[in-house]
Motif scaffolding. Structure first.
Motif, PDB file in Angstrom:
ATOM      1  N   ALA A 221      60.373 -74.302 -25.451  1.00 52.60           N
ATOM      2  CA  ALA A 221      60.471 -74.381 -23.899  1.00 52.60           C
ATOM      3  C   ALA A 221      61.812 -73.988 -23.337  1.00 52.60           C
ATOM      4  O   ALA A 221      61.810 -73.578 -22.315  1.00 52.60           O
ATOM      5  N   ALA A 222      62.903 -74.155 -24.010  1.00 53.11           N
ATOM      6  CA  ALA A 222      64.164 -73.744 -23.408  1.00 53.11           C
ATOM      7  C   ALA A 222      64.500 -72.366 -23.210  1.00 53.11           C
ATOM      8  O   ALA A 222      64.902 -71.835 -22.289  1.00 53.11           O
ATOM      9  N   LEU A 223      63.854 -71.747 -24.241  1.00 48.10           N
ATOM     10  CA  LEU A 223      63.964 -70.186 -24.166  1.00 48.10           C
ATOM     11  C   LEU A 223      62.968 -69.666 -23.082  1.00 48.10           C
ATOM     12  O   LEU A 223      63.595 -68.788 -22.408  1.00 48.10           O
ATOM     13  N   ALA A 224      62.063 -70.145 -22.942  1.00 47.40           N
ATOM     14  CA  ALA A 224      61.045 -69.887 -21.775  1.00 47.40           C
ATOM     15  C   ALA A 224      61.549 -69.867 -20.547  1.00 47.40           C
ATOM     16  O   ALA A 224      61.322 -69.352 -19.733  1.00 47.40           O
ATOM     17  N   LYS A 225      62.439 -71.060 -20.458  1.00 50.04           N
ATOM     18  CA  LYS A 225      62.956 -71.380 -19.044  1.00 50.04           C
ATOM     19  C   LYS A 225      64.084 -70.159 -19.097  1.00 50.04           C
ATOM     20  O   LYS A 225      64.193 -69.823 -17.669  1.00 50.04           O
ATOM     21  N   LEU A 226      64.839 -70.211 -20.068  1.00 51.56           N
ATOM     22  CA  LEU A 226      65.894 -69.212 -19.747  1.00 51.56           C
ATOM     23  C   LEU A 226      65.479 -67.761 -19.397  1.00 51.56           C
ATOM     24  O   LEU A 226      66.026 -67.038 -18.681  1.00 51.56           O
ATOM     25  N   TYR A 227      64.374 -67.282 -20.130  1.00 47.96           N
ATOM     26  CA  TYR A 227      64.266 -65.934 -19.915  1.00 47.96           C
ATOM     27  C   TYR A 227      62.829 -65.807 -19.045  1.00 47.96           C
ATOM     28  O   TYR A 227      62.495 -64.599 -18.727  1.00 47.96           O
ATOM     29  N   GLY A 228      62.169 -66.815 -18.604  1.00 50.21           N
ATOM     30  CA  GLY A 228      61.133 -66.881 -17.519  1.00 50.21           C
ATOM     31  C   GLY A 228      59.811 -66.278 -18.238  1.00 50.21           C
ATOM     32  O   GLY A 228      59.048 -65.722 -17.362  1.00 50.21           O
ATOM     33  N   ARG A 229      59.739 -66.147 -19.581  1.00 51.36           N
ATOM     34  CA  ARG A 229      58.564 -65.852 -20.116  1.00 51.36           C
ATOM     35  C   ARG A 229      58.132 -66.698 -21.276  1.00 51.36           C
ATOM     36  O   ARG A 229      59.138 -67.112 -21.783  1.00 51.36           O
ATOM     37  N   THR A 230      56.781 -66.742 -21.738  1.00 54.73           N
ATOM     38  CA  THR A 230      56.537 -67.332 -22.764  1.00 54.73           C
ATOM     39  C   THR A 230      57.217 -66.912 -24.002  1.00 54.73           C
ATOM     40  O   THR A 230      57.153 -65.571 -24.169  1.00 54.73           O
ATOM     41  N   MET A 231      57.712 -67.698 -24.943  1.00 58.34           N
ATOM     42  CA  MET A 231      58.428 -67.151 -26.124  1.00 58.34           C
ATOM     43  C   MET A 231      57.669 -67.295 -27.542  1.00 58.34           C
ATOM     44  O   MET A 231      57.466 -68.523 -27.582  1.00 58.34           O
ATOM     45  N   HIS A 232      57.632 -66.267 -28.085  1.00 54.83           N
ATOM     46  CA  HIS A 232      56.859 -66.513 -29.643  1.00 54.83           C
ATOM     47  C   HIS A 232      58.295 -66.671 -30.338  1.00 54.83           C
ATOM     48  O   HIS A 232      58.984 -65.609 -30.447  1.00 54.83           O
ATOM     49  N   LEU A 233      58.268 -67.567 -31.587  1.00 54.08           N
ATOM     50  CA  LEU A 233      59.502 -67.822 -32.296  1.00 54.08           C
ATOM     51  C   LEU A 233      58.941 -67.246 -33.558  1.00 54.08           C
ATOM     52  O   LEU A 233      58.105 -67.618 -34.114  1.00 54.08           O
ATOM     53  N   ASN A 234      59.858 -66.379 -34.196  1.00 61.04           N
ATOM     54  CA  ASN A 234      59.545 -65.879 -35.503  1.00 61.04           C
ATOM     55  C   ASN A 234      60.892 -66.635 -36.181  1.00 61.04           C
ATOM     56  O   ASN A 234      62.021 -66.479 -36.005  1.00 61.04           O
ATOM     57  N   LEU A 235      60.330 -67.347 -37.351  1.00 61.65           N
ATOM     58  CA  LEU A 235      61.356 -68.403 -37.969  1.00 61.65           C
ATOM     59  C   LEU A 235      61.901 -67.636 -39.268  1.00 61.65           C
ATOM     60  O   LEU A 235      61.142 -67.543 -39.987  1.00 61.65           O
ATOM     61  N   ASP A 236      63.079 -67.963 -39.407  1.00 56.79           N
ATOM     62  CA  ASP A 236      63.687 -67.425 -40.816  1.00 56.79           C
ATOM     63  C   ASP A 236      64.718 -68.490 -41.070  1.00 56.79           C
ATOM     64  O   ASP A 236      65.378 -69.153 -40.451  1.00 56.79           O
ATOM     65  N   VAL A 237      64.789 -68.887 -42.484  1.00 57.96           N
ATOM     66  CA  VAL A 237      65.697 -69.784 -43.116  1.00 57.96           C
ATOM     67  C   VAL A 237      66.730 -69.086 -43.816  1.00 57.96           C
ATOM     68  O   VAL A 237      66.395 -68.292 -44.565  1.00 57.96           O
TER      69      VAL A 237
END
Length: 271
Positions: A221-237
């Motif tokens: 939600a924070a990234l979508a607000k920052l960039y103005g687009r829905t954000m898909h998260l690719n997660l890595d540990v």
């Protein structure tokens, strides 16, 4: 791509979208046929030059496509390729790049229609991470002396029954015809196309420990607000980040890990 080629590709993508919006069009079959045409034009340089020659009338080039491909592929594929050769191209090579991209987009559209696009995105990303961390696997898949069928068999043993059919097709096609790209670059390009198919941006998120579902939701939600687009998260540990997270969106990196802060503090002290 630049100039005329960029405009021609955009028009091709619009035509592909219009075609695949119809339930009567088999997007996976369209992808296979476009991939076959890509291979043909990648191999036949003189034909590619004829089909992108700006001194030749667009209709004449489209008629040539009909004569050459009409009995080899379906009508939808012929129409798409005909539309492409009617357009102007900055470089003849751009036509092949465009066809390859449209083939991948058709496959991703098939995944979207089947409700598996999210899985395909994640599988492409995870496979890219596996390749990057396994030098033996990477060497086997990129060995120019290795036979294509042996590489295909290796991929089937790795992905068959474990990944979506679309993922297996895309990766197999990339390994069989890298066209000058590294395997990692090709996988990254496919992941971005998948995200674009859903009008989303991709953020690669690296954390010391797996994020909880609420954390992923808040970050998205924070990234979508920052960039103005829905954000898909690719997660890595990666335990090396020590704490916090590191986020990369395209070429932009947001450093929030303890390791980054320690490194930054060290640089300030040294200066």
């Amino acid at each position: 791509m630049n100039g005329a080629s960029r405009d021609a590709l955009a028009a091709g993508r619009e035509r592909l979208d219009a075609l695949t919006d119809s339930t009567s069009v088999d997007a996976a079959q369209l992808a296979d046929e476009l991939a076959s045409v890509t291979a043909l034009l990648d191999r036949e340089v003189s034909l590619r030059r004829v089909l992108t020659d700006p001194s030749q009338a667009g209709e004449a080039k489209a008629e040539l496509v009909q004569r050459l491909l009409g009995s080899q592929v379906g009508g939808h594929t012929v129409d798409l390729v005909s539309g492409l050769v009617r357009s102007r191209w900055s470089r003849s090579r751009d036509l092949v790049d465009a066809l390859e991209e449209l083939a991948s987009l058709a496959d991703l559209t098939a995944a979207q229609q089947a409700g598996t696009l999210d899985s395909v995105e994640d599988e492409l990303f995870r496979f890219g991470r596996i390749v990057a961390s396994n030098t033996e696997l990477r060497a086997a898949l990129t060995d120019r002396k290795a036979n294509a069928s042996a590489k295909g068999e290796l991929l089937r043993s790795l992905l068959g029954g474990r990944a979506a059919a679309t993922t297996e097709r895309l990766v197999t096609r990339l390994v069989a015809a890298p066209r000058g790209r590294s395997l990692e670059a090709g996988l990254e390009s496919l992941t971005k196309l998948a995200a674009d198919r859903r009008n989303r941006m991709v953020a690669v998120v690296t954390s010391a420990v797996p994020l909880s579902d609420p954390q992923k939701q808040r970050l998205g939600a924070a990234l979508a607000k920052l960039y103005g687009r829905t954000m898909h998260l690719n997660l890595d540990v990666d335990p090396a980040v020590l704490g916090g997270i590191r986020v990369q969106v395209g070429d932009e990196v947001i450093n929030g890990s303890l390791a980054d802060r320690i490194e930054d503090a060290g640089r300030r002290l040294a200066s």
